[in-house]
Design a protein around this motif. Structure first.
Motif, mmCIF file in Angstrom:
data_model
loop_
_atom_site.group_PDB
_atom_site.id
_atom_site.type_symbol
_atom_site.label_atom_id
_atom_site.label_comp_id
_atom_site.label_asym_id
_atom_site.label_seq_id
_atom_site.Cartn_x
_atom_site.Cartn_y
_atom_site.Cartn_z
ATOM 1 N N UNK A 141 0.811 -1.226 0.000
ATOM 2 C CA UNK A 141 0.000 0.000 0.000
ATOM 3 C C UNK A 141 0.840 1.269 0.000
ATOM 4 N N UNK A 142 2.103 1.178 0.429
ATOM 5 C CA UNK A 142 2.990 2.334 0.451
ATOM 6 C C UNK A 142 4.261 2.022 -0.343
ATOM 7 N N UNK A 143 4.681 2.915 -1.222
ATOM 8 C CA UNK A 143 5.898 2.646 -1.995
ATOM 9 C C UNK A 143 7.180 2.851 -1.205
ATOM 10 N N UNK A 144 7.157 3.766 -0.230
ATOM 11 C CA UNK A 144 8.415 4.078 0.464
ATOM 12 C C UNK A 144 8.143 4.686 1.830
ATOM 13 N N UNK A 145 9.214 4.799 2.614
ATOM 14 C CA UNK A 145 9.185 5.462 3.909
ATOM 15 C C UNK A 145 10.467 6.290 4.011
ATOM 16 N N UNK A 146 10.593 7.165 5.027
ATOM 17 C CA UNK A 146 11.810 7.981 5.136
ATOM 18 C C UNK A 146 13.080 7.138 5.115
ATOM 19 N N UNK A 147 14.136 7.671 4.506
ATOM 20 C CA UNK A 147 15.377 6.939 4.332
ATOM 21 C C UNK A 147 16.286 6.974 5.544
ATOM 22 N N UNK A 148 17.365 6.195 5.440
ATOM 23 C CA UNK A 148 18.317 6.077 6.549
ATOM 24 C C UNK A 148 19.740 6.366 6.098
ATOM 25 N N UNK A 149 19.899 6.925 4.913
ATOM 26 C CA UNK A 149 21.246 7.138 4.364
ATOM 27 C C UNK A 149 22.001 8.228 5.114
ATOM 28 N N UNK A 150 23.322 8.182 4.977
ATOM 29 C CA UNK A 150 24.232 9.217 5.487
ATOM 30 C C UNK A 150 24.191 9.411 6.994
ATOM 31 N N UNK A 151 24.112 8.303 7.727
ATOM 32 C CA UNK A 151 24.298 8.378 9.182
ATOM 33 C C UNK A 151 25.803 8.416 9.428
ATOM 34 N N UNK A 152 26.365 9.624 9.311
ATOM 35 C CA UNK A 152 27.810 9.843 9.352
ATOM 36 C C UNK A 152 28.092 11.049 10.241
ATOM 37 N N UNK A 153 29.030 10.912 11.165
ATOM 38 C CA UNK A 153 29.387 12.023 12.049
ATOM 39 C C UNK A 153 30.290 13.040 11.360
ATOM 40 N N UNK A 154 31.085 12.597 10.435
ATOM 41 C CA UNK A 154 32.063 13.460 9.777
ATOM 42 C C UNK A 154 31.377 14.411 8.802
ATOM 43 N N UNK A 155 31.544 15.716 8.954
ATOM 44 C CA UNK A 155 30.896 16.678 8.059
ATOM 45 C C UNK A 155 31.350 16.511 6.612
ATOM 46 N N UNK A 156 30.394 16.635 5.692
ATOM 47 C CA UNK A 156 30.710 16.613 4.276
ATOM 48 C C UNK A 156 30.781 15.251 3.625
ATOM 49 N N UNK A 157 30.750 14.188 4.410
ATOM 50 C CA UNK A 157 30.809 12.842 3.829
ATOM 51 C C UNK A 157 29.450 12.463 3.242
ATOM 52 N N UNK A 158 29.465 11.715 2.136
ATOM 53 C CA UNK A 158 28.221 11.378 1.432
ATOM 54 C C UNK A 158 28.338 9.988 0.820
ATOM 55 N N UNK A 159 27.463 9.073 1.231
ATOM 56 C CA UNK A 159 27.485 7.728 0.660
ATOM 57 C C UNK A 159 26.646 7.625 -0.619
ATOM 58 N N UNK A 160 26.085 8.736 -1.059
ATOM 59 C CA UNK A 160 25.233 8.784 -2.256
ATOM 60 C C UNK A 160 24.128 7.739 -2.146
ATOM 61 N N UNK A 161 23.346 7.880 -1.105
ATOM 62 C CA UNK A 161 22.226 6.977 -0.857
ATOM 63 C C UNK A 161 20.901 7.657 -1.125
ATOM 64 N N UNK A 162 19.824 6.972 -0.799
ATOM 65 C CA UNK A 162 18.477 7.483 -1.058
ATOM 66 C C UNK A 162 17.878 8.144 0.175
ATOM 67 N N UNK A 163 17.069 9.184 -0.059
ATOM 68 C CA UNK A 163 16.370 9.830 1.055
ATOM 69 C C UNK A 163 15.042 9.148 1.354
ATOM 70 N N UNK A 164 14.710 8.124 0.566
ATOM 71 C CA UNK A 164 13.521 7.307 0.810
ATOM 72 C C UNK A 164 13.928 5.830 0.841
ATOM 73 N N UNK A 165 13.236 5.049 1.661
ATOM 74 C CA UNK A 165 13.468 3.615 1.731
ATOM 75 C C UNK A 165 12.368 2.893 0.960
ATOM 76 N N UNK A 166 12.684 2.228 -0.152
ATOM 77 C CA UNK A 166 11.675 1.509 -0.930
ATOM 78 C C UNK A 166 11.182 0.279 -0.177
ATOM 79 N N UNK A 167 9.865 0.193 0.040
ATOM 80 C CA UNK A 167 9.344 -0.823 0.950
ATOM 81 C C UNK A 167 9.359 -2.237 0.376
ATOM 82 N N UNK A 168 9.159 -2.388 -0.915
ATOM 83 C CA UNK A 168 9.249 -3.741 -1.481
ATOM 84 C C UNK A 168 10.663 -4.276 -1.341
ATOM 85 N N UNK A 169 11.627 -3.421 -1.596
ATOM 86 C CA UNK A 169 13.019 -3.824 -1.435
ATOM 87 C C UNK A 169 13.332 -4.106 0.030
ATOM 88 N N UNK A 170 12.788 -3.303 0.932
ATOM 89 C CA UNK A 170 13.003 -3.532 2.359
ATOM 90 C C UNK A 170 12.415 -4.868 2.788
#
Length: 258
Positions: A141-170
């Protein structure tokens, strides 16, 4: 150099280096990209190792594309990379971040003769979050939920992840977790596990299940005090690179000595 497909984000391309007879396969995490592992891959390459950092299907593009993939697709990619390294190298180590750690464990379960050692960084095989129990139904019923990317303490670091979590993939990832947890006792490779004290994505349940469940004669736990979940891009990255290199050398040394 192979051109980057049009739908892959800049910086999310796979990394590959042909070095010596020891190979290392690095797998990034769920909704992340090779960007989280490329610095580690380059460090290993500078040390003379052969390295593969594949881009898991559906990653490094859009979360909508990822929602059309599942764990069999992701595992197929790392399985293929392991086969390539086995054909080229005498010894192969598999390392993974988060879900990449789960994929690494499954390779060690399914292909124990091909994995000489495992290095896991904040691996994920379970979470205590109660809301995950609803994902198998919510995915319809829902395509996505808020994402979990870039849980990083170091400023400026970027894992180039998604800002949404796709639920079928989850939902598919949750199925893989269950499958891998059921076979942890089949893991016999020497195992090094890095765990961040502050991780806002994966709790300590995975660490407990893995260390208590595997049959590895060697298990080494390294606590990271200055990093969040994506520790391979965080303040503790140099320690991960150095400690992992020493662990890899120790458990593949018979190749270079013999």
């Amino acid at each position: 150099m192979e051109s980057r497909p049009a739908d892959v984000k800049t910086g999310a391309e796979p990394f590959s280096f042909d070095g010596g007879r020891v190979g290392v396969l690095l797998s990034h995490g769920f909704t992340g990209s090779p960007a989280s592992m490329a610095p580690w891959g380059r460090d290993l390459a500078e040390r003379g190792l052969t390295v593969r950092v594949p881009r898991l299907p559906g990653h490094g593009t859009t979360w909508q594309q990822m929602n059309r993939t599942g764990w069999q697709d992701w595992y197929g990619e790392v399985d293929h990379a392991l086969t390539e390294l086995q054909e080229r190298c005498e010894r192969v180590v598999v390392a993974g971040l988060s879900m990449g750690g789960c994929l690494a464990l499954r390779l060690a379960q399914q292909r124990p003769e091909d994995v000489d050692a495992l290095v896991l960084v904040n691996p994920a095989v379970a979470l205590r979050r109660f809301d995950l129990r609803a994902v198998p139904l919510l995915q319809h019923v829902l395509p996505s939920m808020p994402g979990v990317a870039n849980d990083i303490a170091k400023p400026g670091a970027d894992e180039i992840g998604y800002d949404r979590t796709p639920l079928r993939a989850l939902a598919s990832q949750l199925q893989m977790w269950k499958d891998v947890r059921a076979g942890l006792d089949r893991v016999v490779a020497p195992l090094q596990l890095f765990r961040s004290e502050q991780d806002h994505v994966v709790d300590d349940w995975s660490q407990q299940l893995i260390l208590e469940g595997v049959s590895s004669a060697v298990t080494e736990l390294v606590t990271l005090t200055d990093s969040f979940h994506v520790a391979t891009l965080d303040h503790d990255a140099p320690r991960i690179f150095d400690d992992a290199a020493a662990f890899i050398d120790l458990h593949t040394r018979r190749t270079t000595d013999g």
